[in-house]
Structure formats: structure tokens, C-alpha cells
Design an enzyme around this catalytic site. Structure first.
Site, PDB file in Angstrom:
ATOM      1  N   ILE A   1      46.409  80.107  25.178  1.00 31.28           N
ATOM      2  CA  ILE A   1      47.765  80.099  24.619  1.00 31.28           C
ATOM      3  C   ILE A   1      48.082  81.445  23.989  1.00 31.28           C
ATOM      4  CG2 ILE A   1      49.215  79.033  22.832  1.00 31.28           C
ATOM      5  CD1 ILE A   1      47.370  76.509  23.259  1.00 31.28           C
TER       6      ILE A   1
ATOM      7  N   ASP B   1      43.551  78.378  20.810  1.00 27.58           N
ATOM      8  CA  ASP B   1      42.621  79.186  21.593  1.00 27.58           C
ATOM      9  C   ASP B   1      43.428  80.256  22.325  1.00 27.58           C
ATOM     10  OD1 ASP B   1      40.849  80.229  23.481  1.00 27.58           O
ATOM     11  OD2 ASP B   1      39.858  78.304  23.822  1.00 27.58           O
ATOM     12  N   HIS B   2      43.243  81.511  21.910  1.00 27.50           N
ATOM     13  CA  HIS B   2      44.072  82.594  22.448  1.00 27.50           C
ATOM     14  C   HIS B   2      43.759  82.901  23.909  1.00 27.50           C
ATOM     15  CE1 HIS B   2      47.091  85.487  22.093  1.00 27.50           C
ATOM     16  NE2 HIS B   2      46.618  86.269  21.149  1.00 27.50           N
ATOM     17  N   ARG B   3      42.660  82.376  24.439  1.00 25.60           N
ATOM     18  CA  ARG B   3      42.370  82.557  25.867  1.00 25.60           C
ATOM     19  C   ARG B   3      43.336  81.756  26.728  1.00 25.60           C
ATOM     20  NH1 ARG B   3      36.287  80.575  25.831  1.00 25.60           N
ATOM     21  NH2 ARG B   3      37.390  78.939  24.676  1.00 25.60           N
TER      22      ARG B   3
END
Length: 343
Positions: free
Chosen positions: A319, A315-317
Site C-alpha cells: 500500500i 505494509d508499504h510493500r
């Protein structure tokens, strides 16, 4: 991360909006206070999907809520036609929650016009997992980091361990070693052992690892609890028990809850890399493909090494790319030299 698409031009003020279908649910209307009229099995089905039963309109006798009603409600939420009260509460002023994507309607096709067809209903597992996968893919900004781990020595050790413990009846799998290595990586990179709760990041102090199990009716994800407190033999034994329960359709809700991170392993089938979908509310998932012998340069010459592909979706939010690359690289180092686990 992929660039956001350009905003659509505003519609002309004079254009008349098409007549909208009457929504099945209005989140601004308070509930009546009465308990929803539904059977225990439907209540369990709703809990598994995260559906608030008090917001579902029942189509059964005397307004009884059926499993089809729960499924239809889920589809409406995913399509943006319905907004739950929880979504409405979190929606920013002057804007939507982001769940409604304003997509074109699904194409209606009479496939029988083109040839013979056969129609089969989706299994119950696929209905449940499909709704969850749809939500996760749409709501989580996915990125996948691909790497490889040299498991030559580890595989040799696994084979010798199984020979030594033939009489125990427990077969040690590579997945058990990966689970233990994953725990070590979670301890070194604690942001991977978190979940988003609104604007708060919840750090977990326990290590429960989910693993995708293939069953005749579809994939399920049983969770191995407290993997940090168990050895490889015990992990292998418990995984075997959970996998058997999954195949027999005997997994309970408790068997599939409380995961910190999941593993999707296709190693027994094939492939090089793939993009697994993060299992919300987790923030990462590890995909394993089929290991293969490859020529690897050791500084002087190419030598044959058994390489295991690692596909880490995150999850780019929560990591960023550098953290994911370090996590995957560290995981590969542990699998290449298992002594690192004790450091």
C-alpha cells in the site's frame, strides 16, 4: 517511507572472522522422514508460532521437543542465527533472506547491583505474541497514517440505540460501528483486504475483522467472521462473546485465524494517536484512541464535535501513502455520516 541506511563498509580481507557458534539447525540437511517427537500441546504451540517442528532439535528425554525448544528456535530465527528451510528456499542467490540483521548481542546486566529486583516469567500469551510482533515489526516496512473522524451524530445514535434495546442485554459499542465501517472501506479499497504470498498478492473475497482484546495475561486477537453479513447488534453480541472467551482463556485457534484486517482500540484508556504493528499476514491494522470534544470550524464558526483519532498502519510493500490517506479519509467520512455505507 524512511530512507534505507547506508551500506556498511566491507571488512578488510586480512581480518580474521571470529569463531562462529555452531548453528542449531542446518536447512540444507534433509529431514529424516520421521515425525517430530513432541506432545500435542507443543505441536499446537509450534503451529501458533509458525515453527517447523521437524527442524527443531529436542532437548527432552530421548530427543523429545519441549515448549522451551520451540521458543528457543523462534528466538534464534529472529536473531538470524538459524535459517528455516522455507527461508533458505526463498533466499536470493548470493544473498541472505533478510531475517539476520547482524545486530549487537543483547546486553547482559546484573540489575541487582543497582537495587532490589523481582523476576517474573513472561506469560505464555506474551511469549507467543512477542515473537510474532518482533517478526512483524522487523519484516514489514511500517508506515502510519493519522486522521480523525467526527462521530458526534454516530455516538448520539449509539446511546439512543442502547436505551431502546436495554432489555436485549446486548450493549452496542462504538467498535461495532467501526467494524461495519471498516468492511465498507475494504470493499471500496480491496488492496487493503489482501495478503502477500511470495511475489503474489492474494485478494480475499471475505471480510473477517480481528480486534485486540485485553486479558489478564496479555493481548489476544479474536476474529469476527463474515462481518459483512451481520448487523450492528449481532456484531456487538459476538464481540462480547469472543471477548469473554479471551478473558477466560478459552479462545481456540479457530477463533484467532482467518483475519483480513485488525483493530487495536485504546479508546477506553486514553491517548491521541499511536502506531499499531501490522498483524502478518494482513497488510494493515487500524488503531483507535480516545475520542474527545474539539472545536471544529464549520465554515462560519467553531462548533464542539466529538472526534475519534484513527491510526492506520500499513505494509508499504503493498500500500502506498496516497491509498492509505484515501482509505482513512473514507473511513472517517463513513463514521461521520453512516448513510454512506448503503451507497
Amino acid at each position: 517511507a524512511p530512507a534505507a541506511s547506508a551500506p556498511a563498509p566491507a571488512a578488510a580481507p586480512a581480518a580474521a572472522a571470529p569463531a562462529a557458534a555452531v548453528p542449531a539447525h542446518n536447512p540444507t540437511v534433509p529431514p529424516s522422514g520421521a515425525l517430530p517427537y513432541a506432545s500435542p500441546s507443543v505441536r499446537k504451540f509450534a503451529r501458533e508460532l509458525g515453527v517447523p517442528l521437524e527442524e527443531v532439535k529436542g532437548s527432552g528425554n530421548k530427543g523429545r521437543i519441549t515448549a522451551d525448544d520451540v521458543q528457543a528456535f523462534t528466538k534464534q530465527v529472529m536473531a538470524g542465527a538459524v535459517q528455516t528451510k522455507a527461508q533458505a528456499a526463498k533466499a536470493p542467490a548470493g544473498g541472505g533472506s533478510g531475517a539476520g540483521l547482524d545486530l549487537l548481542p543483547w546486553p547482559k546486566v546484573d540489575f541487582s547491583k543497582f537495587g532490589t529486583v523481582e523476576r517474573n516469567d513472561l506469560s505464555r500469551i506474551k511469549k507467543i505474541s512477542g515473537a510474532n510482533l518482533h517478526r512483524n515489526w522487523v519484516m514489514i516496512p511500517h508506515v502510519t497514517n493519522n486522521d480523525e473522524a467526527d462521530i458526534t451524530e454516530l455516538e448520539a445514535f449509539r446511546v439512543s440505540t442502547n436505551k431502546e434495546n436495554e432489555k436485549s442485554g446486548v450493549k452496542v459499542t462504538m467498535l461495532a460501528f467501526v467494524i461495519k465501517a471498516l468492511v465498507s472501506a475494504l470493499k471500496k479499497f480491496p488492496e487493503f483486504n489482501t495478503s502477500l504470498d511470495g511475489d503474489t498478492l492474494v485478494y480475499k473475497q471475505y471480510f473477517n475483522i480481528g480486534f485486540a482484546a485485553d486479558t489478564p495475561n496479555g493481548l489476544v486477537v479474536p476474529v469476527l467472521k463474515d462481518a459483512d453479513k451481520k448487523g450492528i447488534i449481532q456484531i456487538s453480541a459476538e464481540m462480547g462473546e469472543l471477548a469473554k472467551k479471551a478473558r477466560d482463556g478459552k479462545l481456540g485457534a479457530a477463533d484467532m485465524q482467518g483475519g483480513c484486517i485488525s483493530i487495536s482500540s485504546l479508546g477506553g484508556i486514553g491517548g491521541t494517536h499511536f502506531t499499531p504493528i501490522v498483524n502478518a499476514p494482513e497488510v494493515a491494522i487500524l488503531g483507535l484512541s480516545k475520542s474527545a470534544m474539539k472545536p471544529v470550524w464549520d465554515g462560519k464558526q467553531f462548533v464542539p464535535r466529538l472526534m475519534l483519532p484513527l491510526s492506520l498502519s500499513y505494509d508499504h510493500r503493498v500500500i502506498d501513502g496516497a491509498s492509505a490517506a484515501r482509505f482513512n479519509a473514507y473511513l472517517g467520512q463513513v463514521l461521520a455520516d453512516y448513510r454512506r455505507i448503503i451507497l
